[in-house]
Design a protein around this motif. Structure first.
Motif, PDB file in Angstrom:
ATOM      1  N   THR A 234      34.569  13.980 -35.151  1.00  0.00           N
ATOM      2  CA  THR A 234      35.491  14.436 -35.254  1.00  0.00           C
ATOM      3  C   THR A 234      35.801  15.432 -34.083  1.00  0.00           C
ATOM      4  O   THR A 234      34.912  16.212 -34.122  1.00  0.00           O
ATOM      5  N   GLY A 239      41.925  14.792 -31.019  1.00  0.00           N
ATOM      6  CA  GLY A 239      42.600  14.164 -32.142  1.00  0.00           C
ATOM      7  C   GLY A 239      42.212  13.132 -31.835  1.00  0.00           C
ATOM      8  O   GLY A 239      42.579  11.175 -32.389  1.00  0.00           O
ATOM      9  N   ARG A 258      45.819  14.159 -36.168  1.00  0.00           N
ATOM     10  CA  ARG A 258      45.686  15.483 -35.791  1.00  0.00           C
ATOM     11  C   ARG A 258      44.576  16.595 -36.039  1.00  0.00           C
ATOM     12  O   ARG A 258      45.108  16.624 -37.231  1.00  0.00           O
ATOM     13  N   PRO A 260      41.496  16.404 -36.271  1.00  0.00           N
ATOM     14  CA  PRO A 260      40.609  15.925 -37.189  1.00  0.00           C
ATOM     15  C   PRO A 260      39.434  16.524 -37.956  1.00  0.00           C
ATOM     16  O   PRO A 260      38.715  17.526 -37.053  1.00  0.00           O
ATOM     17  N   ASN A 274      42.573  14.608 -41.774  1.00  0.00           N
ATOM     18  CA  ASN A 274      43.463  14.948 -40.226  1.00  0.00           C
ATOM     19  C   ASN A 274      44.241  16.335 -40.957  1.00  0.00           C
ATOM     20  O   ASN A 274      45.295  16.275 -41.108  1.00  0.00           O
ATOM     21  N   SER A 281      42.471   8.990 -42.116  1.00  0.00           N
ATOM     22  CA  SER A 281      42.736   8.112 -40.767  1.00  0.00           C
ATOM     23  C   SER A 281      41.431   6.877 -41.816  1.00  0.00           C
ATOM     24  O   SER A 281      40.071   7.826 -41.889  1.00  0.00           O
TER      25      SER A 281
END
Length: 315
Positions: A234, A239, A258, A260, A274, A281
């Motif tokens: 990540t 992002g 936003r 992560p 996030n 996600s």
């Protein structure tokens, strides 16, 4: 350690349609600002469980007990994963962050962020069994099958390797700048380290206890997970999630929410916490795209996957 306080998010709507899937794994995400853990069990359900303020670190044992570190409260919570029932609250004299559990589930290994140490405590009573001084800001913490602990020393740009039984330092391996998250390969022959400030990923040979290579991984690589021969990273500032091949070449990039942080994999999907958009996600790793976005309580950070009842095993 924390962003600005936020209210508990009540909405649990799915913003993208998630294709049907017979759920065999449960994914748990700790929301630091919302004081909750959310269990995501399949295509439709996301149920938050209140656990008290500030959960950040997250670990589990195969019997389904979850352990949560509360770094700003000096405590560790034990939770029954299947029901959300609180089992016990263990006080900790320091700032607990990274967590790992012994193979038999009797001991917890705790990284003390402020105290610059690794502490082994009794998982039932919280009594300190042993401790070892480490480098500055111990962050990510993983245990291998033979009982070694790998600890990201964020303030020391290194990874400490510790014998968990003797609580003895075996090696200290230089990596990139500000290492944070760690993940072992399925055969445990490689350890992958996300270096937040140098924007790269280091691969370590766990037999030789030496770094093999360091490659670019995106802007502020924070969370790391492994699925087969692919490494997922990540990227906080971008992002995105970078998907790297075994040789650390870039195989693809997936846009997520936003900032992560944590990432976990289960049955062909990746789940990404996030932190700033207060959601998770869901990435289809075959199609290499985000297929759902789930709202969760504020400030999701740590995330892990466990098999559901009847499947056995664990992480």
């Amino acid at each position: 350690m924390r962003r600005a306080p936020a209210l508990l998010a009540a909405a649990l709507a799915t913003s993208l349609a998630l294709p049907p899937l017979e759920a065999r794994a449960a994914v748990y995400v700790a929301s630091q600002d919302g004081g909750a853990v959310t269990r995501i069990d399949g295509p439709d359900e996301a149920s938050p469980m209140a656990v008290g303020a500030g959960p950040a670190g997250l670990a589990a044992v195969p019997d389904g007990t979850l352990y949560l570190a509360h770094p700003d409260r000096g405590a560790i919570t034990a939770l029954e994963a299947a029901t959300g029932r609180g089992l016990r609250r263990l006080p900790f004299a320091g700032q607990p962050f990274g967590l790992a559990v012994s193979r038999d589930g009797r001991a917890l290994f705790v990284g003390d962020w402020q105290g610059n140490r690794l502490v082994r405590i009794d998982a039932e009573s919280g009594a300190v069994e042993a401790e070892l001084a480490l480098g500055r800001e111990p962050a990510g913490l993983v245990r291998d099958a033979v009982g070694r602990l790998f600890v990201a020393e964020r303030g020391g740009d290194s990874v400490a390797v510790v014998d968990g039984t003797a609580m003895r330092l075996l090696a200290r391996i230089p990596v990139g700048r500000a290492p944070f998250a760690l993940a072992l390969s399925p055969d445990e022959g490689r350890l992958y380290v996300g270096n937040v400030r140098s924007n790269d990923l280091t691969a370590i040979d766990t037999r030789a206890l030496a770094a093999i290579t360091t490659r670019p991984a995106g802007r502020s690589p924070y969370g790391v997970a492994v699925q087969g021969d692919r490494i997922l990273v990540t990227n906080q500032e971008a992002g995105t999630v970078s998907v790297l091949a075994a040789d650390l070449t870039l195989a693809g990039t997936v846009s997520v929410g936003r900032y992560p942080e944590g990432v976990a994999v289960a049955e062909g999907r990746a789940y990404v916490a996030n932190w700033f958009s207060d959601d998770v996600s869901v990435i289809d790793l075959t199609a290499m795209r985000e297929v759902a976005r789930r709202k969760v309580p504020a400030g999701p950070r740590a995330i892990l996957a466990l098999p559901s009842a009847g499947e056995g095993g664990g992480q």
